[in-house]
Scaffold this motif. Structure first.
Motif, PDB file in Angstrom:
ATOM      1  N   ARG A  40       0.802  -1.335  -0.031  1.00 15.82           N
ATOM      2  CA  ARG A  40      -0.038  -0.094  -0.008  1.00 15.82           C
ATOM      3  C   ARG A  40       0.974   1.276  -0.065  1.00 15.82           C
ATOM      4  O   ARG A  40       0.392   2.213  -0.718  1.00 15.82           O
ATOM      5  CB  ARG A  40      -0.853  -0.095   1.148  1.00 15.82           C
ATOM      6  CG  ARG A  40      -2.036  -1.077   0.968  1.00 15.82           C
ATOM      7  CD  ARG A  40      -3.042  -1.167   2.533  1.00 15.82           C
ATOM      8  NE  ARG A  40      -3.746  -0.155   2.481  1.00 15.82           N
ATOM      9  CZ  ARG A  40      -4.821   0.190   2.492  1.00 15.82           C
ATOM     10  NH1 ARG A  40      -5.500  -0.906   1.834  1.00 15.82           N
ATOM     11  NH2 ARG A  40      -5.638   1.150   2.839  1.00 15.82           N
ATOM     12  N   PHE A  41       1.903   1.107   0.600  1.00 17.19           N
ATOM     13  CA  PHE A  41       3.103   2.333   0.740  1.00 17.19           C
ATOM     14  C   PHE A  41       3.441   2.575  -0.763  1.00 17.19           C
ATOM     15  O   PHE A  41       3.283   3.749  -1.155  1.00 17.19           O
ATOM     16  CB  PHE A  41       4.188   2.012   1.486  1.00 17.19           C
ATOM     17  CG  PHE A  41       5.471   2.867   1.815  1.00 17.19           C
ATOM     18  CD1 PHE A  41       5.134   4.274   2.100  1.00 17.19           C
ATOM     19  CD2 PHE A  41       6.285   2.427   1.045  1.00 17.19           C
ATOM     20  CE1 PHE A  41       6.311   5.006   1.818  1.00 17.19           C
ATOM     21  CE2 PHE A  41       7.529   3.134   0.952  1.00 17.19           C
ATOM     22  CZ  PHE A  41       7.460   4.326   1.240  1.00 17.19           C
ATOM     23  N   TRP A  42       3.784   1.508  -1.220  1.00 19.03           N
ATOM     24  CA  TRP A  42       4.161   1.749  -2.864  1.00 19.03           C
ATOM     25  C   TRP A  42       3.144   2.266  -3.769  1.00 19.03           C
ATOM     26  O   TRP A  42       3.583   3.037  -4.559  1.00 19.03           O
ATOM     27  CB  TRP A  42       5.006   0.326  -3.305  1.00 19.03           C
ATOM     28  CG  TRP A  42       5.589   0.650  -4.491  1.00 19.03           C
ATOM     29  CD1 TRP A  42       4.964   0.205  -5.656  1.00 19.03           C
ATOM     30  CD2 TRP A  42       7.008   0.926  -4.798  1.00 19.03           C
ATOM     31  NE1 TRP A  42       6.134   0.345  -6.931  1.00 19.03           N
ATOM     32  CE2 TRP A  42       7.291   0.856  -6.157  1.00 19.03           C
ATOM     33  CE3 TRP A  42       7.820   1.468  -3.539  1.00 19.03           C
ATOM     34  CZ2 TRP A  42       8.493   1.470  -6.578  1.00 19.03           C
ATOM     35  CZ3 TRP A  42       9.159   1.922  -4.324  1.00 19.03           C
ATOM     36  CH2 TRP A  42       9.375   1.609  -5.517  1.00 19.03           C
ATOM     37  N   ALA A  43       2.039   1.710  -3.552  1.00 14.63           N
ATOM     38  CA  ALA A  43       0.909   1.999  -4.298  1.00 14.63           C
ATOM     39  C   ALA A  43       0.614   3.525  -4.252  1.00 14.63           C
ATOM     40  O   ALA A  43       0.269   4.181  -5.057  1.00 14.63           O
ATOM     41  CB  ALA A  43      -0.313   1.149  -4.230  1.00 14.63           C
TER      42      ALA A  43
ATOM     43  N   ALA B 197       0.181   5.694   4.353  1.00 19.82           N
ATOM     44  CA  ALA B 197      -0.050   4.398   4.064  1.00 19.82           C
ATOM     45  C   ALA B 197       1.050   3.883   5.352  1.00 19.82           C
ATOM     46  O   ALA B 197       0.806   2.954   5.894  1.00 19.82           O
ATOM     47  CB  ALA B 197       0.644   3.711   2.818  1.00 19.82           C
ATOM     48  N   LEU B 198       2.167   4.489   5.479  1.00 20.42           N
ATOM     49  CA  LEU B 198       3.009   3.975   6.299  1.00 20.42           C
ATOM     50  C   LEU B 198       2.846   4.475   7.812  1.00 20.42           C
ATOM     51  O   LEU B 198       3.344   3.650   8.749  1.00 20.42           O
ATOM     52  CB  LEU B 198       4.494   4.651   6.036  1.00 20.42           C
ATOM     53  CG  LEU B 198       5.844   3.536   6.472  1.00 20.42           C
ATOM     54  CD1 LEU B 198       5.618   2.175   5.803  1.00 20.42           C
ATOM     55  CD2 LEU B 198       6.960   4.312   5.798  1.00 20.42           C
TER      56      LEU B 198
ATOM     57  N   GLU C  53      -2.348   4.895   8.515  1.00 18.48           N
ATOM     58  CA  GLU C  53      -3.277   4.000   8.138  1.00 18.48           C
ATOM     59  C   GLU C  53      -2.949   3.126   9.378  1.00 18.48           C
ATOM     60  O   GLU C  53      -3.750   2.287   9.887  1.00 18.48           O
ATOM     61  CB  GLU C  53      -2.988   3.189   6.815  1.00 18.48           C
ATOM     62  CG  GLU C  53      -3.617   3.778   5.657  1.00 18.48           C
ATOM     63  CD  GLU C  53      -3.393   3.166   4.357  1.00 18.48           C
ATOM     64  OE1 GLU C  53      -4.352   3.646   3.310  1.00 18.48           O
ATOM     65  OE2 GLU C  53      -2.847   2.077   4.365  1.00 18.48           O
ATOM     66  N   ARG C  54      -1.644   2.707   9.522  1.00 21.43           N
ATOM     67  CA  ARG C  54      -1.071   1.913  10.661  1.00 21.43           C
ATOM     68  C   ARG C  54      -1.666   2.305  12.176  1.00 21.43           C
ATOM     69  O   ARG C  54      -1.984   1.749  13.008  1.00 21.43           O
ATOM     70  CB  ARG C  54       0.391   1.644  10.631  1.00 21.43           C
ATOM     71  CG  ARG C  54       0.696   0.778   9.573  1.00 21.43           C
ATOM     72  CD  ARG C  54       2.326   0.831   9.350  1.00 21.43           C
ATOM     73  NE  ARG C  54       2.797  -0.016  10.433  1.00 21.43           N
ATOM     74  CZ  ARG C  54       4.039   0.421  10.988  1.00 21.43           C
ATOM     75  NH1 ARG C  54       4.883   1.406  10.346  1.00 21.43           N
ATOM     76  NH2 ARG C  54       4.564  -0.438  11.994  1.00 21.43           N
ATOM     77  N   ASP C  55      -1.452   3.774  12.157  1.00 18.40           N
ATOM     78  CA  ASP C  55      -2.068   4.285  13.471  1.00 18.40           C
ATOM     79  C   ASP C  55      -3.635   3.803  13.756  1.00 18.40           C
ATOM     80  O   ASP C  55      -3.881   3.269  14.565  1.00 18.40           O
ATOM     81  CB  ASP C  55      -2.067   5.743  13.408  1.00 18.40           C
ATOM     82  CG  ASP C  55      -0.757   6.509  13.418  1.00 18.40           C
ATOM     83  OD1 ASP C  55       0.183   5.685  13.837  1.00 18.40           O
ATOM     84  OD2 ASP C  55      -0.631   7.617  13.399  1.00 18.40           O
ATOM     85  N   ALA C  56      -4.354   4.122  12.549  1.00 16.52           N
ATOM     86  CA  ALA C  56      -5.790   3.630  12.640  1.00 16.52           C
ATOM     87  C   ALA C  56      -5.717   2.096  12.801  1.00 16.52           C
ATOM     88  O   ALA C  56      -6.918   1.669  13.899  1.00 16.52           O
ATOM     89  CB  ALA C  56      -6.523   3.975  11.346  1.00 16.52           C
TER      90      ALA C  56
END
Length: 428
Positions: free
Chosen positions: A128-131, A187-188, A191-194
């Motif tokens: 997702r980071f790359w996208a 993404a990095l 999103e990971r926080d959530a």
């Protein structure tokens, strides 16, 4: 989390501890907080794969389907370089990366406290980071990381460990990353926080008292969601791999395919000699095969792998959904298996500052994962080079028999006119 944990009747609580992943001070703080709090659950910023790796368990061999598709080569490079930088930081501060998480797990286990793995799968995050990153952001990031490898050790001397957990400094570093790549930061980090907050809210609602050990950069975002869970995005929006509606690479591939087909169709419609068309196709086949085969062999491919890549290179050159490197890679996997521990081996090789570059390169090629990715990349590069040479070198040379490039252009115009006449006759 093990099933032996019994939730409390009332709603539980969550204490979030922000750490630096390469800090001895963070290790001591984690151990102290868990020992003082004695929570029901210790939540750590790990997924199943990283947890097993830290525990020293032998990871499973990587699945070929996870390696041989799309932008995998570049994703692997980005992941590896980030891993290498973290490893070098660990060497600088004489502590293993992830020691804070390992300390949390071991302290919890020694006290009989349940452990919850609350982070998103690292593969999903990297994809997702790359996208989310733009084409130019990807190029810039890979360039800066690659250039930074040689001099990273010197820069690390200037890092103050306290800065890695200082709220103001961490916020400034995150702001700089957002300026560089807003989508990548989302993404990095966001999103990971959530994702982590979703897991922590669920534990809290079940009545567990939780101590959550997370990187300092995630603490503020997670706390914000814990204070106001209604602002959490749906969990479904945080998992899976998003596909871009538009891709520069695929757009170029489709245009090349269209151009290739139009070129041969118009020449055929113009009545070009069959011998000339056959010669063009044979030349296209050979130049793609030779370049793909040669570069695959230079990358260390077996004869059969390089041969397969070379044989299909002409076809994959005109199909943006395929790549010759995938075929060479699948054949190469008959001779070797790749493992996530290969990344650690590569980090160890790059940390050797005394060996000459030639020796380091040979040692890197001996690592199965690196060799496989190199074979895939070099086979694809060979086909790309061949396609460009065919258009700008081979075609002009062969076109001498029909009046040069101008002659080919006239034939294509004639082919277009003949096609138009044929279509018009169908409606008159």
């Amino acid at each position: 989390m093990s099933e032996s944990a019994e939730p409390s009747p009332a709603e539980g609580s969550v204490r979030v501890v922000g750490t630096a992943h390469v800090s001895a001070d963070s290790v001591a703080e984690v151990e102290q907080v868990i020992d003082d709090e004695r929570p029901d659950v210790v939540a750590v910023e790990l997924d199943e794969g990283r947890y097993r790796q830290l525990k020293g368990e032998t990871p499973d061999n990587l699945d070929a389907s996870d390696l041989l598709h799309g932008n995998t080569v570049f994703q692997f490079l980005a992941y590896w370089l980030l891993s290498y930088i973290q490893t070098r930081m660990g060497e600088r501060f004489d502590i293993k990366p992830g020691a804070d998480m390992m300390a949390a797990v071991e302290t919890a286990e020694s006290l009989g406290i349940n452990v919850a793995l609350v982070d998103r799968d690292i593969q999903v995050t990297i994809q997702r980071f790359w996208a989310r990153m733009t084409f130019f952001e990807k190029l810039r990031m890979l360039w800066q990381l690659t250039v930074g490898l040689a001099g990273f050790g010197d820069e690390a001397e200037d890092i103050d460990m306290d800065d890695l957990t200082n709220a103001d400094v961490v916020t400034a570093m995150m702001a700089e990353f957002r300026r560089f790549s807003p989508g990548g930061a989302e993404a990095l980090i966001d999103e990971r926080d959530a994702f982590i907050a979703h897991r922590l809210v669920a534990l809290r609602e079940q009545g567990f008292d939780v101590v959550a050990i997370v990187g300092a950069g995630h603490r503020a975002g997670i706390l914000g969601y814990l204070e106001n869970p209604a602002t959490l995005p749906p969990m479904q929006s945080l998992v899976g791999v998003q596909k871009k509606r538009f891709s520069v690479y695929k757009a170029f591939g489709y245009l090349f395919t269209l151009g290739f087909l139009v070129f041969f169709i118009l020449l055929a419609m113009a009545g070009a000699r069959n011998g000339f068309l056959l010669s063009l196709f044979v030349a296209f086949f050979l130049i793609n095969g030779i370049f793909s085969f040669t570069l695959a062999k230079l990358a260390g491919a077996h004869w059969s792998s390089a041969t397969v890549g070379g044989a299909v290179a002409w076809m994959t050159s005109v199909n943006p959904l395929l790549a010759p490197g995938w075929f060479s890679g699948y054949v190469e996997l008959r001779y070797t298996s790749v493992n996530i521990t290969d990344i650690g081996k590569l980090n160890d090789i790059l940390s050797d500052e005394d060996s000459p570059m030639g020796e380091l390169w040979s040692r890197m090629k001996a690592v199965p994962l690196f060799r496989l990715i190199l074979i895939v990349a070099m086979t694809n590069i060979g086909s790309m080079i061949a396609s460009v040479l065919f258009a700008f070198v081979v075609l002009p040379y062969m076109a001498a028999d029909v009046g040069g490039i101008d002659g080919v252009a006239r034939l294509m115009v004639q082919g277009a006119e003949n096609s138009a006449d044929l279509i018009l006759r169908q409606f008159t």
